[in-house]
Scaffold this active site. Structure first.
Site, mmCIF file in Angstrom:
data_model
loop_
_atom_site.group_PDB
_atom_site.id
_atom_site.type_symbol
_atom_site.label_atom_id
_atom_site.label_comp_id
_atom_site.label_asym_id
_atom_site.label_seq_id
_atom_site.Cartn_x
_atom_site.Cartn_y
_atom_site.Cartn_z
ATOM 1 N N LYS A 188 0.832 -1.208 0.000
ATOM 2 C CA LYS A 188 0.000 0.000 0.000
ATOM 3 C C LYS A 188 0.873 1.267 0.000
ATOM 4 O O LYS A 188 2.095 1.176 0.081
ATOM 5 C CB LYS A 188 -0.950 -0.047 1.208
ATOM 6 C CG LYS A 188 -1.862 -1.291 1.218
ATOM 7 C CD LYS A 188 -2.943 -1.242 0.152
ATOM 8 C CE LYS A 188 -3.605 -2.582 -0.103
ATOM 9 N NZ LYS A 188 -4.555 -3.053 0.879
HETATM 10 C C1 LIG Z 1 -5.670 -3.916 1.376
HETATM 11 C C2 LIG Z 1 -7.115 -3.601 1.342
HETATM 12 C C3 LIG Z 1 -7.966 -3.770 2.441
HETATM 13 C C4 LIG Z 1 -7.541 -4.478 3.691
HETATM 14 O O1 LIG Z 1 -6.388 -3.995 4.260
HETATM 15 P P1 LIG Z 1 -5.472 -4.972 5.154
HETATM 16 O O2 LIG Z 1 -4.475 -4.034 5.746
HETATM 17 O O3 LIG Z 1 -4.867 -5.974 4.232
HETATM 18 O O4 LIG Z 1 -6.352 -5.602 6.177
HETATM 19 C C5 LIG Z 1 -9.273 -3.343 2.342
HETATM 20 N N1 LIG Z 1 -9.752 -2.786 1.217
HETATM 21 C C6 LIG Z 1 -8.979 -2.639 0.124
HETATM 22 C C7 LIG Z 1 -9.570 -1.992 -1.087
HETATM 23 C C8 LIG Z 1 -7.652 -3.057 0.145
HETATM 24 O O5 LIG Z 1 -6.889 -2.928 -0.949
#
Ligand SMILES: *Cc1c(COP(=O)(O)O)cnc(C)c1O
Length: 386
Positions: A188
């Site tokens: 991310k």
């Molecule tokens: C990565 C992601 C999540 C969840 O995040 P985590 O940190 O992996 O729990 C939720 N929504 C979207 C669109 C994502 O890309």
């Protein structure tokens, strides 16, 4: 003759960590507080300063951020949440965990974001929340979604797991909805290994979210039901969880956040190169960023023009070491959701999007040579297969 060495595998995303990130973590490990100490507040304050949001609640995943956001917004049994299926499952499943129902509304064909017209058709007096996803880092049409939510007196919430650092009509992600959930998973925009945060300008929503993060526990005397407690007193006032983000990881978050602008700038530069250099490839549909948006470019989602060609194309790119991915198989078509009664055809635009989609490698530490390799490989493989 020795065989040619295999080119290294280029993932679709990965973290960018420097020595100062490592030093920030080590400093906390040498100190007194591994968790629930001063680094949590430092990280939350830095998130507020970065985005302009008034409140930040750090939690230990993006999934947890969605859960505390939904709890903070009051979602529960009898309520409905309207969202798009072109997302990671957590956007929907956290609503189900609170006993609410999910209604999937279709996406816009250009951005893959929740279509305000489809959302308007899906809301009802039972709708407690409308949740937009900034798919690929491209902010949703937040003004139009705000109108939809207002019509039924629902909260407007953002899954901004992809879009920290992006803007919509000049406004930062974090200020576009009543509450915004983001993720700090390694792929991310910034990372804390696992982690996430809720951003909001609503003090009551943020207070409830922080309460849910730590067992539904209240330590602030102002909010006690027992008006004459001893100094040891705390109260469990809701059915919460342990979603706390340790100081060790908050320190990493503070260090990473200082680089967010540079990370996003590099992502934008790579995306701009892809957009110009891949434009001549006729078998591919490139992303269509809108003029009122500065995307964070978490992913670069291509679509092949013919769905039947996607699989051989995908496999050929993987065979050449490009870590292409598909974001996402729609949530309503996952087996658990099919068992709840959702069906193919419920969201035809999202289903078509997915059937043709493929994300290219895109992360800040990609070299110009990596970018050139992706472009060259796409040229060769698309000439052969598309
Ligand atoms: C990565 C992601 C999540 C969840 O995040 P985590 O940190 O992996 O729990 C939720 N929504 C979207 C669109 C994502 O890309």
């Amino acid at each position: 003759m020795a065989p040619e060495p295999e080119p290294p595998f280029l993932p679709y995303g990965r973290q960018s960590l420097d020595e100062d990130d490592i030093a920030a973590v080590v400093a906390v490990l040498r100190g007194d507080w591994l968790t629930t100490g001063p680094a949590v507040e430092r990280f939350e304050a830095a998130l507020c300063a970065q985005t302009g949001a008034q409140h930040a609640v750090a939690v230990n995943s993006g999934t947890a951020a969605l859960h505390v956001a939904y709890f903070g917004a009051g979602l529960g049994p009898g309520d409905e949440l309207v969202t798009s299926p072109l997302t990671f499952a957590a956007t929907a499943s956290m609503a189900l965990h609170l006993g609410a129902k999910v209604r999937f509304a279709d996406v816009e064909p250009d951005t893959g974001n929740l279509d305000p017209a489809a959302a308007a058709a899906a809301v009802s007096p039972a709708t407690r929340a409308v949740v937009g996803i900034d798919y690929a880092g491209h902010p949703a049409d937040w003004n139009a979604l705000r109108d939809v939510a207002n019509r039924v007196d629902a909260r407007l919430l953002a899954d901004a797991a992809h879009s920290l650092g992006a803007t919509y009509q000049g406004k930062q992600v974090g200020l576009l909805a009543d509450a915004t959930a983001t993720s700090f998973h390694p792929v991310k925009p910034i990372t804390t290994a696992e982690g996430g945060a809720l951003l909001s300008d609503d003090p009551e929503l943020a207070r409830r979210a922080a309460q849910f993060r730590s067992h539904g526990m209240v330590r602030d005397a102002e909010h006690f039901r027992d008006k004459d407690p001893g100094p040891w007193h705390y109260e469990i006032q809701a059915l919460g969880l342990n979603y706390r983000l340790p100081d060790v990881l908050c320190a990493l978050g503070v260090s990473q956040l200082t680089k967010l602008d540079a990370f996003v700038a590099r992502r934008r530069a790579i995306a701009a190169t892809y957009l110009t250099q891949l434009a001549p490839l006729e078998g591919l549909e490139l992303p269509h960023p809108r003029a009122d948006v500065e995307s964070g470019w978490h992913i670069f989602p291509l679509r092949v023009r013919e769905a039947a060609r996607r699989r051989p194309f995908f496999e050929a790119l993987r065979a050449r070491g490009l870590g292409v991915q598909v974001h996402y198989e729609p949530v309503h078509l996952q087996p658990y959701y099919l068992d709840l009664g959702f069906r193919p055809g419920d969201c035809p635009v999202a289903e078509d999007y997915t059937a043709r989609a493929l994300s290219l490698p895109l992360f800040p530490s990609m070299s110009d040579a990596d970018v050139a390799r992706v472009i060259e490989t796409l040229g060769e493989v698309s000439a052969e297969l598309l």
